[in-house]
Design a protein around this motif. Structure first.
Motif, PDB file in Angstrom:
ATOM      1  N   GLU A   1      39.241  40.617  20.314  1.00  0.00           N
ATOM      2  CA  GLU A   1      38.028  40.057  20.904  1.00  0.00           C
ATOM      3  C   GLU A   1      38.344  39.447  22.263  1.00  0.00           C
ATOM      4  O   GLU A   1      39.323  38.721  22.431  1.00  0.00           O
ATOM      5  CB  GLU A   1      37.442  38.989  19.982  1.00  0.00           C
ATOM      6  N   LYS A   2      37.496  39.735  23.235  1.00  0.00           N
ATOM      7  CA  LYS A   2      37.748  39.268  24.592  1.00  0.00           C
ATOM      8  C   LYS A   2      37.670  37.749  24.678  1.00  0.00           C
ATOM      9  O   LYS A   2      36.978  37.099  23.899  1.00  0.00           O
ATOM     10  CB  LYS A   2      36.741  39.889  25.567  1.00  0.00           C
ATOM     11  N   ILE A   3      38.416  37.210  25.647  1.00  0.00           N
ATOM     12  CA  ILE A   3      38.413  35.775  25.896  1.00  0.00           C
ATOM     13  C   ILE A   3      37.953  35.522  27.330  1.00  0.00           C
ATOM     14  O   ILE A   3      38.068  36.388  28.199  1.00  0.00           O
ATOM     15  CB  ILE A   3      39.801  35.150  25.658  1.00  0.00           C
ATOM     16  N   SER A   4      37.419  34.355  27.568  1.00  0.00           N
ATOM     17  CA  SER A   4      36.770  34.050  28.845  1.00  0.00           C
ATOM     18  C   SER A   4      37.751  33.404  29.822  1.00  0.00           C
ATOM     19  O   SER A   4      38.513  32.514  29.461  1.00  0.00           O
ATOM     20  CB  SER A   4      35.577  33.121  28.602  1.00  0.00           C
ATOM     21  N   VAL A   5      37.708  33.875  31.079  1.00  0.00           N
ATOM     22  CA  VAL A   5      38.513  33.315  32.165  1.00  0.00           C
ATOM     23  C   VAL A   5      37.561  32.747  33.210  1.00  0.00           C
ATOM     24  O   VAL A   5      36.635  33.428  33.651  1.00  0.00           O
ATOM     25  CB  VAL A   5      39.425  34.383  32.796  1.00  0.00           C
ATOM     26  N   GLU A   6      37.793  31.483  33.589  1.00  0.00           N
ATOM     27  CA  GLU A   6      36.892  30.804  34.518  1.00  0.00           C
ATOM     28  C   GLU A   6      37.390  30.936  35.953  1.00  0.00           C
ATOM     29  O   GLU A   6      38.504  30.536  36.272  1.00  0.00           O
ATOM     30  CB  GLU A   6      36.773  29.326  34.146  1.00  0.00           C
ATOM     31  N   LYS A   7      36.556  31.525  36.807  1.00  0.00           N
ATOM     32  CA  LYS A   7      36.804  31.636  38.247  1.00  0.00           C
ATOM     33  C   LYS A   7      38.161  32.247  38.582  1.00  0.00           C
ATOM     34  O   LYS A   7      38.805  31.889  39.575  1.00  0.00           O
ATOM     35  CB  LYS A   7      36.669  30.268  38.911  1.00  0.00           C
ATOM     36  N   GLY A   8      38.600  33.174  37.745  1.00  0.00           N
ATOM     37  CA  GLY A   8      39.831  33.908  38.020  1.00  0.00           C
ATOM     38  C   GLY A   8      41.100  33.114  37.851  1.00  0.00           C
ATOM     39  O   GLY A   8      42.166  33.537  38.317  1.00  0.00           O
ATOM     40  N   LEU A   9      41.014  31.928  37.190  1.00  0.00           N
ATOM     41  CA  LEU A   9      42.187  31.085  37.007  1.00  0.00           C
ATOM     42  C   LEU A   9      42.487  30.892  35.525  1.00  0.00           C
ATOM     43  O   LEU A   9      41.580  30.691  34.719  1.00  0.00           O
ATOM     44  CB  LEU A   9      41.979  29.709  37.648  1.00  0.00           C
ATOM     45  N   ILE A  10      43.761  30.959  35.176  1.00  0.00           N
ATOM     46  CA  ILE A  10      44.223  30.569  33.847  1.00  0.00           C
ATOM     47  C   ILE A  10      44.882  29.206  33.989  1.00  0.00           C
ATOM     48  O   ILE A  10      45.936  29.078  34.625  1.00  0.00           O
ATOM     49  CB  ILE A  10      45.224  31.586  33.267  1.00  0.00           C
ATOM     50  N   GLN A  11      44.254  28.178  33.447  1.00  0.00           N
ATOM     51  CA  GLN A  11      44.728  26.805  33.566  1.00  0.00           C
ATOM     52  C   GLN A  11      45.001  26.259  32.171  1.00  0.00           C
ATOM     53  O   GLN A  11      44.109  26.216  31.326  1.00  0.00           O
ATOM     54  CB  GLN A  11      43.669  25.944  34.251  1.00  0.00           C
TER      55      GLN A  11
END
Length: 365
Positions: free
Chosen positions: A244-254
């Motif tokens: 299942e896909k996971i969400s990435v915010e604004k192209g950053l993995i923090q």
């Protein structure tokens, strides 16, 4: 950090170093209780959250977030007291743990044992070779596959009609380090296993330093889209993991909590001082006594079967130790485990065949 408990004191350590079996796994409530003992991060090791925000998110965690998948490699492992102490130090200080030792000494098993005892996500295993780059551990983008799909769509509708570009999230998948950063939450760090880092090229340790200190990385293919959120494919450490896909915010993995990073090394090379300064270091040694090895066997094999082979097993341990001392050779614990397993299966082995098999298995590393 709490010390080893005495017999009349409760065990207040985070990681206790339990020897796990399929019939004796900690309950989610027990795991949650010990995870709740992870203190707030030092002010210089906060990532994405202030200490106050970290406390709020940590308090909202519950037993439903505990991971219940158990990898067989976690079962029967007996950690040393020093390993337990340094894992707890790494959890408290938010520092990577560099584990050094001969092949087969249990370096990799420690990562699986920690994840299983505490119910943490992972371990996400990143195996290093001489050609490995930092990006290999962060994410992978299949640009060619996406272009091929665009080409097929164009053939179907012709050159005059406008086509809808395929979702980039179908072609971008997080890799072990990227997944560990994404999944780590306050008081629930994911376990990242960077295996055989001593095989890496000369620049890899310094490349890792930057991301260990910053706690985030950018995915340029996503940040260029200028979207608030984009779903991407997750890293799968086991065949039955969810896709299942996971969400990435604004192209950053923090990361909001630094992962528990365990790096293994067979001591094939030296590392830069700046890299070593930012790591905790653990040296794993094999037992050097018959009883020490027999304790490992008791935790790895069925007690009834092992009792039937008590004398042959002890004879094999003595031979194992004699080979190490007499020939000044390097043998690994897993070689002994393989030899004992064959003894358990081969009731019809002749003495000559037994010696040939053992000479093949107990080759110096």
């Amino acid at each position: 950090m709490p010390k080893n408990p005495t017999s009349d004191q409760p065990d207040r350590r985070i990681y206790r170093g339990l020897t796990l079996s399929a019939d004796s796994l900690p309950t989610p409530e027990d795991q949650q209780q010990h995870l709740s003992r992870i203190p707030p991060p030092p002010p210089w090791r906060t990532f994405g959250l202030s200490v106050e925000q970290w406390r709020e998110k940590a308090e909202s965690q519950n037993t439903q977030d505990i991971v219940r998948k158990i990898n067989p490699r976690a079962l029967g492992f007996v950690p040393s007291p020093q390993a337990v102490e340094l894992v707890n130090a790494a959890l408290c200080l938010r520092r990577p743990l560099l584990i050094e030792g001969n092949p087969g000494s249990g370096k990799t098993s420690l990562a699986y044992a920690v994840a299983a005892e505490l119910g943490l996500p992972g371990p996400y295993r990143w195996s290093i070779v001489s050609r490995t780059t930092l990006k290999d551990g962060l994410y992978a983008y299949d640009a060619i596959g996406r272009l091929q799909e665009v080409s097929l769509l164009r053939q179907q509708v012709g050159n005059t009609e406008r086509i809808k570009e395929p979702d980039i999230g179908n072609y971008l998948r997080l890799k072990p380090m990227g997944m560990a950063f994404h999944q780590s939450q306050p008081r629930r760090p994911a376990v990242l296993l960077i295996d055989e880092i001593d095989k890496s090229d000369i620049d890899m340790p310094n490349d890792l330093l930057h991301i260990f200190e910053e706690g985030f990385f950018e995915i340029p293919e996503l940040s260029r889209l200028n979207r608030d959120f984009q779903k991407v494919l997750p890293y799968r450490s086991q065949s039955n993991d969810s896709d299942e896909k996971i969400s990435v915010e604004k192209g950053l993995i923090q990361c909001q909590e630094f992962p528990l990073v365990l790096m293994t090394s067979n001591e094939a090379r030296e590392f830069p001082p700046a890299f070593l300064r930012r790591c905790l270091r653990l040296s794993l040694k094999q037992p050097d006594t018959e009883e020490g090895f027999y304790q490992i066997l008791e935790n790895r094999f069925d007690a009834t079967h092992l009792k039937q082979l008590d004398q042959p097993a002890r004879k094999l341990i003595k031979e194992f130790l004699a080979r190490i001392k007499a020939r000044d050779t390097t043998l690994a614990t897993d070689q002994l485990l393989n030899a004992i397993y064959l003894l358990l299966q081969g009731d019809d082995l002749t003495e000559e065949t037994r010696k040939d098999v053992l000479n093949t298995i107990l080759k110096s590393l």
